[in-house]
Design an enzyme around this catalytic site. Structure first.
Site, PDB file in Angstrom:
ATOM      1  CB  SER A   1     -39.996 -19.258   5.080  1.00  0.00           C
ATOM      2  OG  SER A   1     -39.720 -19.244   3.693  1.00  0.00           O
TER       3      SER A   1
ATOM      4  CE  LYS B   1     -37.334 -16.858   3.407  1.00  0.00           C
ATOM      5  NZ  LYS B   1     -36.007 -17.383   3.829  1.00  0.00           N
TER       6      LYS B   1
ATOM      7  CE  LYS C   1     -38.474 -19.378   0.248  1.00  0.00           C
ATOM      8  NZ  LYS C   1     -37.004 -19.334   0.200  1.00  0.00           N
TER       9      LYS C   1
ATOM     10  CG  ASP D   1     -35.541 -16.209  -0.002  1.00  0.00           C
ATOM     11  OD1 ASP D   1     -34.734 -15.855  -0.896  1.00  0.00           O
ATOM     12  OD2 ASP D   1     -35.385 -17.239   0.688  1.00  0.00           O
TER      13      ASP D   1
ATOM     14  CD  GLU E   1     -33.526 -15.275   2.512  1.00  0.00           C
ATOM     15  OE1 GLU E   1     -34.520 -14.925   3.174  1.00  0.00           O
ATOM     16  OE2 GLU E   1     -33.071 -16.440   2.549  1.00  0.00           O
TER      17      GLU E   1
ATOM     18  CG  ASP F   1     -30.107 -18.344   1.701  1.00  0.00           C
ATOM     19  OD1 ASP F   1     -29.181 -19.123   1.928  1.00  0.00           O
ATOM     20  OD2 ASP F   1     -31.310 -18.743   1.694  1.00  0.00           O
TER      21      ASP F   1
ATOM     22  CE  LYS G   1     -31.399 -21.053   4.255  1.00  0.00           C
ATOM     23  NZ  LYS G   1     -31.840 -21.251   2.861  1.00  0.00           N
TER      24      LYS G   1
ATOM     25  N   GLY H   1     -33.444 -21.544   7.329  1.00  0.00           N
ATOM     26  CA  GLY H   1     -33.829 -22.939   7.508  1.00  0.00           C
ATOM     27  C   GLY H   1     -33.820 -23.687   6.201  1.00  0.00           C
TER      28      GLY H   1
HETATM   29  O1  OSB Z   1     -34.051 -19.887   0.630  1.00  0.00           O
HETATM   30  O2  OSB Z   1     -34.381 -19.729   2.686  1.00  0.00           O
HETATM   31  C1  OSB Z   1     -34.474 -20.387   1.656  1.00  0.00           C
HETATM   32  C2  OSB Z   1     -36.334 -23.669   2.290  1.00  0.00           C
HETATM   33  C3  OSB Z   1     -35.608 -24.531   1.497  1.00  0.00           C
HETATM   34  C4  OSB Z   1     -34.582 -24.031   0.734  1.00  0.00           C
HETATM   35  C5  OSB Z   1     -34.254 -22.671   0.788  1.00  0.00           C
HETATM   36  C6  OSB Z   1     -34.965 -21.809   1.601  1.00  0.00           C
HETATM   37  C7  OSB Z   1     -36.053 -22.307   2.337  1.00  0.00           C
HETATM   38  C8  OSB Z   1     -36.930 -21.479   3.155  1.00  0.00           C
HETATM   39  C9  OSB Z   1     -37.718 -22.137   4.252  1.00  0.00           C
HETATM   40  O3  OSB Z   1     -37.095 -20.301   2.965  1.00  0.00           O
HETATM   41  C10 OSB Z   1     -36.994 -22.083   5.550  1.00  0.00           C
HETATM   42  C11 OSB Z   1     -37.631 -22.999   6.564  1.00  0.00           C
HETATM   43  O4  OSB Z   1     -38.774 -22.715   6.949  1.00  0.00           O
HETATM   44  O5  OSB Z   1     -36.986 -23.983   6.981  1.00  0.00           O
HETATM   45 MG    MG Z   2     -33.300 -17.987   1.214  1.00  0.00          MG
END
Ligand code: OSB
Ligand code: MG
Length: 369
Positions: free
Chosen positions: A136, A162, A164, A189, A214, A239, A263, A291
């Site tokens: 991510s 992924k 952001k 995401d 996402e 999510d 999660k 995560g």
């Molecule tokens: O939205 O998935 C998310 C990290 C912190 C809070 C929200 C998210 C995320 C990530 C990273 O996308 C996931 C990871 O690499 O642990």
């Molecule tokens: Mg997310």
């Protein structure tokens, strides 16, 4: 099982790289480690993977500390339970506060599995032995920086990317990434950065062959997502909006999404995570493990739950070296050719290194003598 002592440790680790999303920016992670000691001699560890700020979810690490110390730990201490269902019933009248609950529940699962000498994945009913992972990637100042990171992680063998996204860092960035990497499994995401007024922007993303989009809309919405999903050919994945198996059932029955990101912490623990998995499996809806930048304890739990059969899309469980210079557990959880082995030892299958935890500890608290 009877938990006779509970220790909380607030631990702060710097991130290898600053992580920026539409909702927050982080250069370090502060999570609560939960250690439980059972009357029979088993010890278990859990991780409360809540952000320090209420920008992803309403909880914060300090609300988790408050709920754990004042409500969850006192409700569980000294009480007999034989199954995790019975454990969860001890604190069922605590509403919400899922991240706090997940930390305590994880420690109890670990103690239970260790008391039986079995891996946590086996207790959960998992079948996979390795988990295929993606990365991510946060919002960067320049798209070239993102290219460099994508090159690095593809070289390391990760199997999907992924990105952001946020208004101003969306269609053009995804177009440029897609042009440079025509065949890479790619998803985005938004962390709730859009509304239905942005439907034109979001439908433009259909052109890029994304695996999924996402959480485009509000963190507490499953209604507007129905309209958005009907307008998109790309699957919507929820999510933030999914806190339970009931939420998953309602979202799927309404048509709010076609994929769910599970999660462990967001749904209040491994037990509920498995229930979300089962609801999705019964409907033929694929899931993957999200995560929260977990340390090794939470990461091991993510691997265990991901061994369930319907975790059929690559997860956000990257190797700990993507996040931390030195993690808190041995052996370290690392990816090989984009996959991480599910630990086979008893319980979580990793050992917290107490010296490292002490070195990074901010605060501790104990209940029980
Ligand atoms: O939205 O998935 C998310 C990290 C912190 C809070 C929200 C998210 C995320 C990530 C990273 O996308 C996931 C990871 O690499 O642990
Ligand atoms: Mg997310």
């Amino acid at each position: 099982m009877r938990i006779e002592r509970i220790t909380l440790t607030l631990v702060r680790l710097p991130l290898v790289r600053t992580f920026r999303t539409s909702s927050s920016t982080k250069d370090a992670i502060t999570h609560i480690l939960v250690r439980v000691e059972d009357a029979g001699g088993a010890t278990g560890w859990g991780e409360c993977a809540c952000p320090v700020d209420p920008y992803y979810c309403p909880e914060t690490v300090e609300t988790c500390w408050h709920i754990l110390t004042n409500f969850l730990a006192p409700a569980a201490l000294g009480r007999d339970w034989a199954t995790v269902d019975e454990l969860v019933a001890l604190y069922a009248r605590v509403k919400g506060n899922n991240f706090a609950k997940a930390g305590l529940e994880m420690a109890c699962w670990d103690a239970l599995a260790r008391s039986q000498g079995r891996p946590l994945a086996a207790l959960l009913g998992g079948t996979r032995t390795e988990i295929v992972s993606g990365v991510s990637l946060g919002i960067e100042r320049e798209v070239e920086t993102l290219f460099g990171l994508i090159d690095q992680y593809l070289d390391e063998g990760y199997r999907r990317i992924k990105l952001k996204i946020a208004p101003g860092w969306d269609v053009d960035v995804v177009r440029r990434v897609r042009e440079r990497y025509p065949d890479v499994p790619l998803q985005v995401d938004a962390n709730s950065a859009y509304t239905l007024d942005d439907i034109e922007t979001l439908t433009q993303l259909d052109a890029f062959g994304l695996l999924l989009i996402e959480q485009p809309l509000a963190h507490d919405d499953i209604i507007d997502h129905v309209r958005l999903q009907a307008a998109l050919s790309t699957p919507v994945c929820l999510d933030e909006s999914i806190h339970s198996a009931d939420d998953a059932r309602k979202a799927l029955d309404l048509g709010a999404c076609r994929v769910i990101n599970i999660k462990v912490s967001r749904v209040g623990g491994l037990r509920e995570a498995k229930r979300v998995h089962d609801v999705c499996a019964a409907r033929g809806v694929p899931v993957w493990c999200g995560g929260m930048h977990e340390f090794g304890i939470g990461r091991a739990a993510n691997l265990a739950v991901s061994s369930l059969p319907n975790f059929s899309l690559p997860g956000d469980i990257s190797g700990s070296d993507k996040y931390y210079r030195e993690d808190l557990v041995e052996p370290p959880l690392l990816a090989t050719r984009g996959a991480i082995a599910v630990p086979l030892g008893p319980g979580l299958g990793v050992e917290p290194v107490e010296g490292r935890i002490e070195r990074h500890a901010v605060r501790t608290w104990k209940l029980g003598d």
